[in-house]
Design a protein around this motif. Structure first.
Motif, short mmCIF file in Angstrom:
data_model
loop_
_atom_site.label_atom_id
_atom_site.label_comp_id
_atom_site.label_asym_id
_atom_site.label_seq_id
_atom_site.Cartn_x
_atom_site.Cartn_y
_atom_site.Cartn_z
N VAL A 7 0.83 -1.20 0.00
CA VAL A 7 0.00 0.00 0.00
C VAL A 7 0.87 1.25 0.00
N ALA A 8 0.49 2.21 -0.84
CA ALA A 8 1.11 3.53 -0.83
C ALA A 8 0.03 4.57 -0.59
N VAL A 9 0.40 5.69 -0.01
CA VAL A 9 -0.55 6.77 0.21
C VAL A 9 0.01 8.07 -0.36
N VAL A 10 -0.91 8.93 -0.80
CA VAL A 10 -0.54 10.23 -1.36
C VAL A 10 -1.39 11.29 -0.67
N THR A 11 -0.75 12.26 -0.03
CA THR A 11 -1.46 13.37 0.58
C THR A 11 -1.40 14.57 -0.37
N ASN A 12 -2.31 15.51 -0.18
CA ASN A 12 -2.43 16.62 -1.13
C ASN A 12 -2.85 17.89 -0.40
N ASP A 13 -2.28 19.02 -0.82
CA ASP A 13 -2.60 20.29 -0.16
C ASP A 13 -2.10 21.44 -1.03
N PRO A 14 -2.72 22.63 -0.92
CA PRO A 14 -2.18 23.80 -1.62
C PRO A 14 -0.81 24.22 -1.12
N GLY A 15 -0.47 23.86 0.13
CA GLY A 15 0.83 24.20 0.67
C GLY A 15 1.65 22.95 0.96
N ALA A 16 2.89 23.14 1.36
CA ALA A 16 3.78 22.02 1.68
C ALA A 16 3.99 21.95 3.19
N GLY A 17 4.51 20.81 3.65
CA GLY A 17 4.80 20.64 5.06
C GLY A 17 3.58 20.25 5.85
N LEU A 18 3.03 19.07 5.57
CA LEU A 18 1.78 18.66 6.18
C LEU A 18 2.00 17.79 7.41
N VAL A 19 1.21 18.04 8.45
CA VAL A 19 1.16 17.16 9.61
C VAL A 19 0.76 15.76 9.16
N ASP A 20 -0.21 15.69 8.24
CA ASP A 20 -0.72 14.41 7.78
C ASP A 20 0.37 13.56 7.13
N THR A 21 1.22 14.18 6.34
CA THR A 21 2.28 13.43 5.66
C THR A 21 3.25 12.83 6.67
N ASN A 22 3.64 13.63 7.65
CA ASN A 22 4.55 13.13 8.67
C ASN A 22 3.90 12.02 9.49
N LEU A 23 2.61 12.15 9.77
CA LEU A 23 1.91 11.13 10.52
C LEU A 23 1.86 9.82 9.73
N ALA A 24 1.58 9.92 8.43
CA ALA A 24 1.52 8.73 7.58
C ALA A 24 2.89 8.06 7.51
N ARG A 25 3.94 8.84 7.40
CA ARG A 25 5.29 8.27 7.31
C ARG A 25 5.70 7.55 8.59
#
Length: 377
Positions: free
Chosen positions: A33-51
């Protein structure tokens, strides 16, 4: 063959918790499984949480999925060719709409027979839905953000009612019946991303074969008769939100500080500020990565108390904080509020924040400009 699972849903609906919980559950059954997060800006809490819990995580920053479609297609091609994943979960920005026309249909048409695109799933927060419904019942003018919320429901092929642990079985059953009646073209599934109840049924809905969804003719019939997206209202809704992504270091002024308590103070200050000023909160998320682990807390409504999604176990000497805030207010006002909240938390918990320079922004995409996939040759 890759299965792509596209997730939409309003700010604070629990898309990230759903994405991570589902990915972990699928990994346990042997899926890659891979996940992709998306946002108008960079540096997401969600991305770090997923990692923190998954091996394959990518972030598409700088625009919502409809504007990053070629980049998403490239990520999918790389995952397929490298054998990195057989399921890719993609989380759209919380203010994103029209995904069925700008992302799902183009991918189904281009990769028919080579990739399965699961039902476009809108994660529904029942508490947010109730708030918008009460406003409509009082005959209040529909806000532009309420319009975006409604569009996400209209275009969904699967309505996933999250947070059922907060509303109970009886209210869940009534809401399920209501959504099934109001949106007869969509399947409706209740679940809780926090407790895991109903999550297996949701995963089955994504991964079982559904030839009808891969049929271009079925897709055309599904959207016929629906009102077109009002691009002006959509752009206006995005432009009303102040977006903040900020990262900085926090250290103990003395021997150690409690990162969870510090983060709760920051979020409590911001929640109380939003309630006093009457500002609509989409979400405010705060993560602190420390030697003791990751602390992650969030506020998902105006005036709501902070909720701890993950807590570090002990006081620490330092931590690296990331805050994401989505609030309907002037960007400079949000910046001032965040600075004041961090200062209050530093004082209360004997900590010092270094490099915290909040710089909020509004979406730059005043005109709706979806990107198309390049022609195949």
């Amino acid at each position: 063959m890759i299965t792509l699972v596209p997730l939409s849903g309003f700010l604070g609906s629990g898309k990230t918790t759903t994405l991570i919980s589902a990915a972990i559950a699928m990994q346990r059954t042997g899926r890659r499984v891979a996940v992709v997060t998306n946002d108008p800006g960079a540096g997401l809490v969600d991305t770090n949480l997923a990692r923190g819990g998954l091996d394959e995580v990518a972030e598409l920053a700088g625009g919502c999925l409809c504007r990053r479609l070629p980049d998403l297609a490239a990520l999918l091609a790389d995952a397929d060719m490298a054998g990195k994943a057989d399921v890719v979960l993609v989380e759209a920005s919380g203010s994103c709409a029209d995904l069925r026309n700008t992302v799902v249909r183009p991918l189904r048409e281009r990769y028919r027979g080579r990739m399965t695109v699961a039902p476009l799933t809108a994660v529904v927060d029942p508490l947010r839905l109730a708030a918008f419904t009460r406003a409509a019942e009082r005959c209040e003018p529909e806000p532009d953000l309420g319009y975006v919320f409604g569009r996400q429901l209209v275009e969904a092929e699967l309505l996933a009612i999250n947070k059922t642990d907060l509303i109970g079985d009886e209210r869940t059953a009534k809401l399920e019946a209501r959504l099934a009646a109001d949106y007869p073209r969509a399947a409706v599934l209740p679940y809780s991303a926090t407790t895991g109840v109903g999550l297996e049924e949701l995963i089955r809905a994504w991964t079982r074969p559904n030839p009808a969804l891969e049929s271009q003719g079925a897709q055309v019939r599904a959207v016929r008769g629906e009102p077109k997206l009002d691009f002006t209202r959509y752009a206006d809704a995005e432009s009303q939100v102040a977006w903040l992504n900020e990262a900085f270091r926090v250290t103990a002024a003395e021997s150690a500080f409690d990162a969870v308590a510090w983060a709760k103070t920051v979020l409590r200050q911001l929640s109380e500020w939003s309630a006093a000023a009457g500002y609509f909160v989409g979400h405010i998320k705060l993560a602190v990565r420390t030697p003791a682990g990751l602390a992650k807390l969030s506020v998902t409504d105006t005036g709501a108390p902070p909720q701890a999604d993950r807590a570090a176990a002990r006081p620490v000497e330092y931590g690296y904080a990331t805050i994401n805030a989505r609030v309907v207010c002037p960007p400079s006002t949000l910046d001032d509020a965040v600075r004041a909240a961090i200062a209050a938390a530093d004082k209360a918990h004997r900590a010092t924040s270094h490099g915290a320079r909040p710089s909020s922004f509004r979406s730059a995409h005043r005109r709706y400009q979806p990107q198309r996939l390049a022609a195949t040759g």
